[in-house]
Design a protein around this motif. Structure first.
Motif, PDB file in Angstrom:
ATOM      1  N   ASP A 110       0.842  -1.195   0.000  1.00 22.71           N
ATOM      2  CA  ASP A 110       0.000   0.000   0.000  1.00 22.71           C
ATOM      3  C   ASP A 110       0.878   1.246   0.000  1.00 22.71           C
ATOM      4  OD1 ASP A 110      -1.967   1.898   0.280  1.00 22.71           O
ATOM      5  OD2 ASP A 110      -2.547   1.281   2.315  1.00 22.71           O
ATOM      6  N   LEU A 111       0.785   2.014  -1.074  1.00 22.90           N
ATOM      7  CA  LEU A 111       1.574   3.240  -1.198  1.00 22.90           C
ATOM      8  C   LEU A 111       0.876   4.461  -0.606  1.00 22.90           C
ATOM      9  CD1 LEU A 111       2.916   2.661  -4.813  1.00 22.90           C
ATOM     10  CD2 LEU A 111       4.193   2.455  -2.671  1.00 22.90           C
ATOM     11  N   THR A 112      -0.352   4.298  -0.130  1.00 24.44           N
ATOM     12  CA  THR A 112      -1.102   5.431   0.421  1.00 24.44           C
ATOM     13  C   THR A 112      -0.324   6.186   1.498  1.00 24.44           C
ATOM     14  OG1 THR A 112      -3.164   4.292  -0.093  1.00 24.44           O
ATOM     15  CG2 THR A 112      -3.300   6.118   1.461  1.00 24.44           C
ATOM     16  N   PRO A 113       0.306   5.513   2.475  1.00 20.98           N
ATOM     17  CA  PRO A 113       1.060   6.261   3.486  1.00 20.98           C
ATOM     18  C   PRO A 113       2.257   7.020   2.900  1.00 20.98           C
ATOM     19  CG  PRO A 113       0.630   4.021   4.245  1.00 20.98           C
ATOM     20  CD  PRO A 113       0.245   4.074   2.793  1.00 20.98           C
ATOM     21  N   ARG A 118      -4.305   5.689  -9.921  1.00 24.80           N
ATOM     22  CA  ARG A 118      -3.255   6.204  -9.031  1.00 24.80           C
ATOM     23  C   ARG A 118      -2.161   6.933  -9.801  1.00 24.80           C
ATOM     24  NH1 ARG A 118      -4.837   1.265  -6.758  1.00 24.80           N
ATOM     25  NH2 ARG A 118      -3.331   0.264  -8.117  1.00 24.80           N
ATOM     26  N   GLY A 119      -1.949   6.554 -11.046  1.00 22.10           N
ATOM     27  CA  GLY A 119      -0.959   7.249 -11.872  1.00 22.10           C
ATOM     28  C   GLY A 119      -1.307   8.704 -12.096  1.00 22.10           C
ATOM     29  N   PHE A 120      -2.605   9.054 -12.003  1.00 24.04           N
ATOM     30  CA  PHE A 120      -3.007  10.454 -12.163  1.00 24.04           C
ATOM     31  C   PHE A 120      -2.365  11.325 -11.086  1.00 24.04           C
ATOM     32  CE2 PHE A 120      -7.506   9.302 -13.947  1.00 24.04           C
ATOM     33  CZ  PHE A 120      -6.937   8.804 -15.093  1.00 24.04           C
ATOM     34  N   ILE A 126      -0.283  17.343 -18.959  1.00 26.90           N
ATOM     35  CA  ILE A 126      -0.530  15.995 -18.432  1.00 26.90           C
ATOM     36  C   ILE A 126      -1.580  15.311 -19.294  1.00 26.90           C
ATOM     37  CG2 ILE A 126      -2.206  16.857 -16.750  1.00 26.90           C
ATOM     38  CD1 ILE A 126      -1.296  14.550 -14.914  1.00 26.90           C
ATOM     39  N   LEU A 127      -1.389  14.025 -19.505  1.00 23.23           N
ATOM     40  CA  LEU A 127      -2.351  13.195 -20.218  1.00 23.23           C
ATOM     41  C   LEU A 127      -2.924  12.189 -19.239  1.00 23.23           C
ATOM     42  CD1 LEU A 127      -0.188  12.363 -23.363  1.00 23.23           C
ATOM     43  CD2 LEU A 127      -1.999  14.098 -23.184  1.00 23.23           C
ATOM     44  N   ALA A 128      -4.230  12.137 -19.151  1.00 16.40           N
ATOM     45  CA  ALA A 128      -4.892  11.143 -18.313  1.00 16.40           C
ATOM     46  C   ALA A 128      -5.270   9.970 -19.208  1.00 16.40           C
ATOM     47  CB  ALA A 128      -6.124  11.741 -17.646  1.00 16.40           C
ATOM     48  N   ASP A 158       3.226   5.552 -13.499  1.00 21.00           N
ATOM     49  CA  ASP A 158       2.230   4.746 -12.795  1.00 21.00           C
ATOM     50  C   ASP A 158       2.788   4.363 -11.429  1.00 21.00           C
ATOM     51  OD1 ASP A 158      -0.269   3.618 -12.486  1.00 21.00           O
ATOM     52  OD2 ASP A 158       0.132   1.872 -13.729  1.00 21.00           O
ATOM     53  N   ASP A 159       1.945   3.737 -10.618  1.00 20.47           N
ATOM     54  CA  ASP A 159       2.380   3.378  -9.273  1.00 20.47           C
ATOM     55  C   ASP A 159       3.131   2.061  -9.233  1.00 20.47           C
ATOM     56  OD1 ASP A 159       0.020   1.968  -9.838  1.00 20.47           O
ATOM     57  OD2 ASP A 159      -0.684   2.024  -7.765  1.00 20.47           O
ATOM     58  N   VAL A 160       2.629   1.020  -9.912  1.00 19.92           N
ATOM     59  CA  VAL A 160       3.201  -0.317  -9.778  1.00 19.92           C
ATOM     60  C   VAL A 160       3.425  -0.962 -11.147  1.00 19.92           C
ATOM     61  CG1 VAL A 160       2.787  -2.650  -8.858  1.00 19.92           C
ATOM     62  CG2 VAL A 160       2.088  -0.650  -7.528  1.00 19.92           C
TER      63      VAL A 160
END
Length: 185
Positions: free
Chosen positions: A36-39, A72-74, A88-90, A133-135
């Protein structure tokens, strides 16, 4: 795409992510460890470290856009784009944008998915794009995003992710594109 070099960022950034990341055993199913990357993102210094790491090898003027992958990449791409002074591109999941759209479908372990970009009002021909991105796990989503951007005429300048889950083949699927990973699960 260029060579398949992998950029490793400073140990300080990697250790900040490791220190703040929450690991949850047996989620979402038995035998899986969820990272979990939230923290990390909730901590101002941790978030700053992540953004600095994701930018590794890129400076203002080296990319035209930063593409963030839904969802999450946003968060990450927005901060990276501000630092690199780009647009930025979503890159959205199917059905989130009004037509017409450019789309790229891909297979998942449990089915299929599609990524989309607007087909009107956005000319990506020849534009250099950093994808964030995150992962990185199997690489399916990132591979589809690269294909979608290239279908639109963009040049993918690199990929940056916070966390790589090794042994799932993601890195191999992305061979040929510069890749920055901040830490490994």
């Amino acid at each position: 795409m260029t060579d398949s070099s992998v950029t490793h960022v400073s140990p300080t950034i990697s250790s900040a992510v490791e220190r703040l990341m929450r690991r949850v055993e047996d989620f979402p199913s038995a035998g899986v460890q969820f990272c979990d990357l939230t923290p990390v993102l909730a901590d101002p210094d941790g978030f700053d470290a992540v953004v600095r790491g994701l930018i590794a090898g890129h400076e203002i003027g080296t990319v035209d856009y930063v593409a963030g992958l839904d969802a999450r990449g946003f968060l990450l791409a927005g901060a990276v784009a501000v630092r690199l002074h780009t647009g930025i591109l979503a890159v959205r999941k199917a059905g989130k944008l009004p037509p017409p759209v450019h789309s790229r479908s891909y297979e998942l372990e449990y089915g299929a998915a599609t990524l989309e970009l607007p087909a009107d009002g956005l000319d990506l021909r020849g534009k250099r794009v950093l994808v964030v991105d995150d992962v990185l796990a199997t690489g399916g989503t990132l591979t589809a995003a690269v294909g979608l951007l290239e279908d639109c005429g963009a040049v993918v300048a690199g990929l940056s992710v916070v966390l790589e889950i090794p042994g799932l083949g993601g890195r191999d699927r992305l061979a040929g594109t510069p890749l920055t990973c901040l830490t490994v699960a």
